[in-house]
Structure formats: structure tokens, C-alpha cells
Design a protein around this motif. Sequence first.
Motif, PDB file in Angstrom:
ATOM      1  N   SER A   1       0.839  -1.125   0.051  1.00  0.00           N
ATOM      2  CA  SER A   1      -0.059  -0.029   0.180  1.00  0.00           C
ATOM      3  C   SER A   1       0.795   1.184   0.015  1.00  0.00           C
ATOM      4  O   SER A   1       0.443   2.380  -0.635  1.00  0.00           O
ATOM      5  N   SER A   2       2.120   1.185   0.850  1.00  0.00           N
ATOM      6  CA  SER A   2       2.904   2.376   0.750  1.00  0.00           C
ATOM      7  C   SER A   2       3.463   2.662  -0.682  1.00  0.00           C
ATOM      8  O   SER A   2       3.664   3.836  -0.931  1.00  0.00           O
ATOM      9  N   GLN A   3       3.743   1.457  -1.393  1.00  0.00           N
ATOM     10  CA  GLN A   3       4.091   1.825  -2.732  1.00  0.00           C
ATOM     11  C   GLN A   3       3.095   2.255  -3.767  1.00  0.00           C
ATOM     12  O   GLN A   3       3.227   2.999  -4.621  1.00  0.00           O
ATOM     13  N   TRP A   4       1.910   1.564  -3.679  1.00  0.00           N
ATOM     14  CA  TRP A   4       0.924   1.705  -4.741  1.00  0.00           C
ATOM     15  C   TRP A   4       0.371   3.333  -4.537  1.00  0.00           C
ATOM     16  O   TRP A   4       0.221   4.054  -5.381  1.00  0.00           O
ATOM     17  N   PHE A   5       0.141   3.759  -3.120  1.00  0.00           N
ATOM     18  CA  PHE A   5      -0.246   4.948  -2.840  1.00  0.00           C
ATOM     19  C   PHE A   5       0.891   6.223  -2.776  1.00  0.00           C
ATOM     20  O   PHE A   5       0.364   7.375  -2.551  1.00  0.00           O
ATOM     21  N   ASP A   6       2.070   5.650  -2.969  1.00  0.00           N
ATOM     22  CA  ASP A   6       3.322   6.628  -2.964  1.00  0.00           C
ATOM     23  C   ASP A   6       3.289   7.661  -1.557  1.00  0.00           C
ATOM     24  O   ASP A   6       3.499   8.630  -1.666  1.00  0.00           O
ATOM     25  N   VAL A   7       3.118   6.922  -0.605  1.00  0.00           N
ATOM     26  CA  VAL A   7       3.117   7.374   0.730  1.00  0.00           C
ATOM     27  C   VAL A   7       4.594   7.888   0.963  1.00  0.00           C
ATOM     28  O   VAL A   7       5.383   7.057   1.095  1.00  0.00           O
ATOM     29  N   PRO A   8       4.768   9.266   1.517  1.00  0.00           N
ATOM     30  CA  PRO A   8       6.400   9.772   1.793  1.00  0.00           C
ATOM     31  C   PRO A   8       6.637   8.943   3.000  1.00  0.00           C
ATOM     32  O   PRO A   8       6.070   8.707   3.795  1.00  0.00           O
ATOM     33  N   LYS A   9       7.867   8.584   3.000  1.00  0.00           N
ATOM     34  CA  LYS A   9       8.588   7.821   3.670  1.00  0.00           C
ATOM     35  C   LYS A   9       8.804   8.710   5.323  1.00  0.00           C
ATOM     36  O   LYS A   9       8.557   8.096   6.321  1.00  0.00           O
ATOM     37  N   TYR A  10       8.903   9.864   4.984  1.00  0.00           N
ATOM     38  CA  TYR A  10       8.989  10.957   6.369  1.00  0.00           C
ATOM     39  C   TYR A  10       7.799  10.930   6.869  1.00  0.00           C
ATOM     40  O   TYR A  10       7.775  11.445   8.166  1.00  0.00           O
ATOM     41  N   LEU A  11       6.590  10.636   6.433  1.00  0.00           N
ATOM     42  CA  LEU A  11       5.250  10.752   7.051  1.00  0.00           C
ATOM     43  C   LEU A  11       4.771   9.325   7.819  1.00  0.00           C
ATOM     44  O   LEU A  11       4.519   9.247   8.907  1.00  0.00           O
ATOM     45  N   PHE A  12       4.973   8.299   6.657  1.00  0.00           N
ATOM     46  CA  PHE A  12       4.603   6.972   7.245  1.00  0.00           C
ATOM     47  C   PHE A  12       5.436   5.907   6.460  1.00  0.00           C
ATOM     48  O   PHE A  12       5.173   5.387   5.487  1.00  0.00           O
ATOM     49  N   PRO A  13       6.562   5.498   7.286  1.00  0.00           N
ATOM     50  CA  PRO A  13       7.392   4.495   6.605  1.00  0.00           C
ATOM     51  C   PRO A  13       6.882   3.150   6.440  1.00  0.00           C
ATOM     52  O   PRO A  13       6.171   2.720   7.054  1.00  0.00           O
ATOM     53  N   ALA A  14       7.302   2.365   5.210  1.00  0.00           N
ATOM     54  CA  ALA A  14       6.850   0.974   5.096  1.00  0.00           C
ATOM     55  C   ALA A  14       7.788   0.187   5.924  1.00  0.00           C
ATOM     56  O   ALA A  14       8.623   0.622   6.480  1.00  0.00           O
ATOM     57  N   PRO A  15       7.127  -1.035   6.080  1.00  0.00           N
ATOM     58  CA  PRO A  15       7.730  -1.924   7.075  1.00  0.00           C
ATOM     59  C   PRO A  15       9.272  -2.573   6.736  1.00  0.00           C
ATOM     60  O   PRO A  15       9.908  -2.683   7.797  1.00  0.00           O
TER      61      PRO A  15
ATOM     62  N   ILE B   1      12.020   6.690  21.587  1.00  0.00           N
ATOM     63  CA  ILE B   1      10.778   7.465  20.536  1.00  0.00           C
ATOM     64  C   ILE B   1      10.974   8.790  20.688  1.00  0.00           C
ATOM     65  O   ILE B   1      10.823   9.321  19.508  1.00  0.00           O
ATOM     66  N   LEU B   2      10.739   9.475  21.759  1.00  0.00           N
ATOM     67  CA  LEU B   2      10.931  10.781  21.991  1.00  0.00           C
ATOM     68  C   LEU B   2      12.381  11.502  21.465  1.00  0.00           C
ATOM     69  O   LEU B   2      11.935  12.485  20.982  1.00  0.00           O
ATOM     70  N   GLN B   3      13.267  10.982  21.733  1.00  0.00           N
ATOM     71  CA  GLN B   3      14.496  11.431  21.217  1.00  0.00           C
ATOM     72  C   GLN B   3      14.350  11.301  19.649  1.00  0.00           C
ATOM     73  O   GLN B   3      14.756  12.258  18.843  1.00  0.00           O
ATOM     74  N   ALA B   4      13.818  10.232  19.064  1.00  0.00           N
ATOM     75  CA  ALA B   4      13.982  10.234  17.511  1.00  0.00           C
ATOM     76  C   ALA B   4      12.883  10.996  16.989  1.00  0.00           C
ATOM     77  O   ALA B   4      13.014  11.646  15.835  1.00  0.00           O
ATOM     78  N   SER B   5      11.909  11.428  17.772  1.00  0.00           N
ATOM     79  CA  SER B   5      10.736  12.193  17.182  1.00  0.00           C
ATOM     80  C   SER B   5      11.638  13.764  17.163  1.00  0.00           C
ATOM     81  O   SER B   5      11.100  14.636  16.356  1.00  0.00           O
ATOM     82  N   ASP B   6      12.444  14.119  18.039  1.00  0.00           N
ATOM     83  CA  ASP B   6      13.277  15.566  17.832  1.00  0.00           C
ATOM     84  C   ASP B   6      13.698  15.599  16.589  1.00  0.00           C
ATOM     85  O   ASP B   6      14.035  16.835  16.037  1.00  0.00           O
ATOM     86  N   TYR B   7      14.340  14.451  15.998  1.00  0.00           N
ATOM     87  CA  TYR B   7      15.092  14.329  14.632  1.00  0.00           C
ATOM     88  C   TYR B   7      14.177  14.070  13.560  1.00  0.00           C
ATOM     89  O   TYR B   7      14.494  13.636  12.476  1.00  0.00           O
ATOM     90  N   MET B   8      12.842  13.734  13.535  1.00  0.00           N
ATOM     91  CA  MET B   8      11.995  13.539  12.626  1.00  0.00           C
ATOM     92  C   MET B   8      12.319  12.048  12.195  1.00  0.00           C
ATOM     93  O   MET B   8      12.027  11.973  10.961  1.00  0.00           O
ATOM     94  N   ASP B   9      12.738  11.181  13.148  1.00  0.00           N
ATOM     95  CA  ASP B   9      13.334   9.849  12.642  1.00  0.00           C
ATOM     96  C   ASP B   9      12.157   8.889  12.704  1.00  0.00           C
ATOM     97  O   ASP B   9      12.056   8.191  13.541  1.00  0.00           O
TER      98      ASP B   9
END
Length: 266
Positions: free
Chosen positions: A40-54, A222-230
Motif C-alpha cells: 500500500s505504501s508503494q501503490w499510494f506513494d506514501v512519503p517515507k518521512y510521514l509513514f514509513p513502510a515495514p 522514541i521521544l529522542q527520535a521524534s526530535d530529529y523526525m526519525d
Amino acid sequence: MAIAFAEISRPFRLRVGGGAERIIPPVSVLIVLLVTWEFSSQWFDVPKYLFPAPTDFMYRFVSDWRVLAYHALATGYVVVIGFTIASLTAIPLGLAIASYPSLRRNFMPVIVFFEIIPKTITAPLFIVWLGFGFPPRITLTVVMTFFPILLNSIAGFTSVNPRLHLITKSMGASPWQSFRFIRLPAAMPYIFTGMKIGMVNAVTGCITAEFIGANEGLAAMILQASDYMDLDLMFAGIFATAMLGTILTGILLGLEKWLMPWRSDQ
């Protein structure tokens, strides 16, 4: 000879088949969900920085396994310690309340009052009282785990028909024997039901406390990763949290099966 071998191996096949029947369906559902998510991530071309694929966050799960393992151990330590303290406190207290009607009348209103209070809102108080580190996280974990185990323990210890105590007493059984062979086995399904609910609450309580104030643990990572949008690392942390909860629940289910081998529905 062939018939004899078939009869001997039949129980083994039944055990293996029974275990496979429990493992294969949920694993299959998880695989289908991950594959659907990936495509679904590939078909709908979902941006990786918003919703990464598995495949994106699973790559980080493997490549950053040392970081994830360090934080998972910190979270697991708090969950196990808090769950153990809550269990060792709630089960004997449940037995005492179930055994003495006066305690039940005096303590049940208080227990219900504290059970109604959302436990997560007490996390800032524990941070103020106990500071940062393990003490407030363990305390919140104990609080969130304690009440399900206590209430189910009370229900379990009061589920035995009082006539059974009279029957065992008339047969010469001591109070300890009546408790060991009648009351405790009857209460154990209720106790383990409360412990399974408590395990979920223990993980939730630990993660909540880590979000509010902690330097280590999966929620802190997870909070530390969110600071860098990782987002890849954030999703890897969420996946690690789910795995931790699944492993601890699996251990609890194994303990339940070991302590209650007479149950046929396990």
C-alpha cells in the motif's frame, strides 16, 4: 508395528498440532498486514518521512539493534520489577479480603475509589515525589498493575463453594490442605486473568512514565527520535515495544500452563 508406532506418536502429533494451531493463525495475520502495508505504501506513494513502510523501519530495527536492545532492557526491567511487586502484594491482599468479610466491607469502597482514578494522571506526581530514574516508573507500573490482579484475586478466592470447606474439614483435611488443594486451584484461573491484564497495564504504565521523565527506555528513545523526525527509528521502537509486551505475555502464558496443567482449554 506400524499401528503401534502410530499410537505412540499420536499424542506427540496432537501436542505439536495444538501448538501450531495457536501460533500459525496470528503469525499469518501479522504477515498479511505487513505485506499489505508494504504494498500500500508503494501503490499510494506514501512519503517515507510521514509513514514509513515495514521494510524501512525493519531495516532500522536490525541495523540499530544495540540501541533498541539497551532501551528494551531498561523498559523490561521496570515492567518485570513493577509487575512482580504488584503480584506479590495484590494476591495475598486479595486472599485476606476474600477470607475476612470485615476487610471486604471496609476496604472494597476504598479499592473501588482508587480504581476509578485514571492511573496515568498520577505519573507527574510520582516524578515530583520520586524524581527521575527508575523509582517513579516502577511505582506507576505497580499502581497500574496492582488493581486488576487484586480484584481478580478477590473474585477467585471467593468463587469456591463454602460447602467444599465443610466437606474437606469433615474428611480431616487441615486448613492448609483445603487451601492448597481446593481454594488455590479454583482461584488460579481468576488470578492469571488479572495478571494477564496487569501485564498489559504494566507495559502501558512504564511507557507512560518514560514519556514524562526518563533518560532510557523505549519511550524515551522514541521521544529522542521524534526530535530529529526519525520516523523509521520511532516505528522500530514501537515494534520493539510490541515485541517486548508479547514476549512477557508469552512467558506469563507459559507459567500459567505449567502451574495449571489440568486445564484442557490451554
